[in-house]
Design a protein around this motif. Structure first.
Motif, mmCIF file in Angstrom:
data_model
loop_
_atom_site.group_PDB
_atom_site.id
_atom_site.type_symbol
_atom_site.label_atom_id
_atom_site.label_comp_id
_atom_site.label_asym_id
_atom_site.label_seq_id
_atom_site.Cartn_x
_atom_site.Cartn_y
_atom_site.Cartn_z
ATOM 1 N N GLN A 15 -2.525 -17.866 -5.755
ATOM 2 C CA GLN A 15 -3.611 -18.260 -4.858
ATOM 3 C C GLN A 15 -3.082 -18.854 -3.555
ATOM 4 O O GLN A 15 -3.643 -18.620 -2.491
ATOM 5 C CB GLN A 15 -4.537 -19.254 -5.559
ATOM 6 N N ALA A 16 -1.990 -19.598 -3.627
ATOM 7 C CA ALA A 16 -1.424 -20.235 -2.431
ATOM 8 C C ALA A 16 -0.959 -19.208 -1.412
ATOM 9 O O ALA A 16 -0.947 -19.479 -0.210
ATOM 10 C CB ALA A 16 -0.255 -21.143 -2.826
ATOM 11 N N PHE A 17 -0.596 -18.025 -1.873
ATOM 12 C CA PHE A 17 -0.129 -16.979 -0.975
ATOM 13 C C PHE A 17 -1.160 -15.879 -0.779
ATOM 14 O O PHE A 17 -0.818 -14.726 -0.520
ATOM 15 C CB PHE A 17 1.197 -16.402 -1.481
ATOM 16 N N GLY A 18 -2.431 -16.212 -0.894
ATOM 17 C CA GLY A 18 -3.484 -15.242 -0.585
ATOM 18 C C GLY A 18 -3.844 -14.309 -1.718
ATOM 19 O O GLY A 18 -4.058 -13.125 -1.503
ATOM 20 N N ASP A 19 -3.914 -14.825 -2.927
ATOM 21 C CA ASP A 19 -4.309 -14.036 -4.102
ATOM 22 C C ASP A 19 -3.374 -12.864 -4.374
ATOM 23 O O ASP A 19 -3.783 -11.717 -4.495
ATOM 24 C CB ASP A 19 -5.765 -13.563 -3.976
ATOM 25 N N LEU A 25 7.995 -12.768 -7.324
ATOM 26 C CA LEU A 25 8.292 -12.319 -5.976
ATOM 27 C C LEU A 25 9.645 -12.828 -5.510
ATOM 28 O O LEU A 25 10.186 -13.791 -6.034
ATOM 29 C CB LEU A 25 7.205 -12.740 -4.984
ATOM 30 N N ILE A 26 10.181 -12.126 -4.527
ATOM 31 C CA ILE A 26 11.438 -12.515 -3.898
ATOM 32 C C ILE A 26 11.110 -12.888 -2.465
ATOM 33 O O ILE A 26 10.399 -12.147 -1.774
ATOM 34 C CB ILE A 26 12.457 -11.358 -3.923
ATOM 35 N N ILE A 27 11.598 -14.035 -2.026
ATOM 36 C CA ILE A 27 11.352 -14.489 -0.663
ATOM 37 C C ILE A 27 12.664 -14.443 0.102
ATOM 38 O O ILE A 27 13.634 -15.086 -0.282
ATOM 39 C CB ILE A 27 10.773 -15.916 -0.628
ATOM 40 N N LYS A 28 12.691 -13.652 1.175
ATOM 41 C CA LYS A 28 13.875 -13.543 2.018
ATOM 42 C C LYS A 28 13.548 -14.195 3.365
ATOM 43 O O LYS A 28 12.506 -13.917 3.957
ATOM 44 C CB LYS A 28 14.247 -12.077 2.230
ATOM 45 N N VAL A 29 14.429 -15.061 3.831
ATOM 46 C CA VAL A 29 14.237 -15.752 5.106
ATOM 47 C C VAL A 29 15.131 -15.100 6.153
ATOM 48 O O VAL A 29 16.332 -14.944 5.946
ATOM 49 C CB VAL A 29 14.573 -17.255 4.989
ATOM 50 N N PRO A 36 14.393 -20.369 11.162
ATOM 51 C CA PRO A 36 13.702 -19.228 10.550
ATOM 52 C C PRO A 36 12.789 -18.514 11.551
ATOM 53 O O PRO A 36 12.079 -19.154 12.321
ATOM 54 C CB PRO A 36 12.876 -19.848 9.430
ATOM 55 N N THR A 37 12.841 -17.181 11.524
ATOM 56 C CA THR A 37 11.950 -16.383 12.369
ATOM 57 C C THR A 37 10.926 -15.623 11.544
ATOM 58 O O THR A 37 9.890 -15.217 12.057
ATOM 59 C CB THR A 37 12.754 -15.370 13.214
ATOM 60 N N ALA A 38 11.244 -15.407 10.263
ATOM 61 C CA ALA A 38 10.312 -14.670 9.404
ATOM 62 C C ALA A 38 10.630 -14.946 7.946
ATOM 63 O O ALA A 38 11.762 -15.278 7.593
ATOM 64 C CB ALA A 38 10.405 -13.173 9.682
ATOM 65 N N TRP A 39 9.625 -14.825 7.130
ATOM 66 C CA TRP A 39 9.759 -14.882 5.681
ATOM 67 C C TRP A 39 9.214 -13.568 5.155
ATOM 68 O O TRP A 39 8.076 -13.201 5.439
ATOM 69 C CB TRP A 39 8.966 -16.051 5.092
ATOM 70 N N ILE A 40 10.007 -12.863 4.365
ATOM 71 C CA ILE A 40 9.601 -11.571 3.819
ATOM 72 C C ILE A 40 9.385 -11.735 2.318
ATOM 73 O O ILE A 40 10.281 -12.138 1.588
ATOM 74 C CB ILE A 40 10.666 -10.491 4.097
ATOM 75 N N PHE A 41 8.176 -11.422 1.875
ATOM 76 C CA PHE A 41 7.801 -11.538 0.472
ATOM 77 C C PHE A 41 7.788 -10.143 -0.133
ATOM 78 O O PHE A 41 7.076 -9.264 0.339
ATOM 79 C CB PHE A 41 6.410 -12.163 0.331
ATOM 80 N N THR A 42 8.569 -9.936 -1.190
ATOM 81 C CA THR A 42 8.584 -8.670 -1.914
ATOM 82 C C THR A 42 8.049 -8.934 -3.311
ATOM 83 O O THR A 42 8.631 -9.724 -4.058
ATOM 84 C CB THR A 42 10.014 -8.095 -1.997
#
Length: 84
Positions: A15-19, A25-29, A36-42
């Motif tokens: 829910q914290a990440f928009g349902d 998940l894997i979070i790449k910064v 940090p310029t972006a966070w990529i959620f896979t």
């Protein structure tokens, strides 16, 4: 810069990440010159890997599909029987 929060349970994480459909998940910064310029959620997928999507099954039910049609959609070749 505004603090941090710890989320310990699966549903609140999603829910914290928009349902999200899964808490796996894997979070790449991506880092730039100033931080940090972006966070990529896979995402790690949907459900438990047994072949039935509970959200899809619910959607089918809301569209009027009966239980037997929903089971047949996800598990082709299966049959529902009454156990005596």
């Amino acid at each position: 810069t505004q603090g941090s929060v710890t989320i310990r349970k699966e549903l609140p994480i999603r829910q914290a990440f928009g349902d999200l459909p899964s808490a796996v998940l894997i979070i790449k910064v991506e880092l730039g010159q100033t931080g940090p310029t972006a966070w990529i959620f896979t995402g790690g997928g949907r459900g438990h890997g047994v072949g039935l999507c509970q959200h899809g099954a619910r959607g089918m039910a809301l569209k009027g599909f009966r239980h037997d049609a929903i089971v047949a959609h996800y598990f082709s070749g299966s049959a529902l029987e009454t156990v005596q």
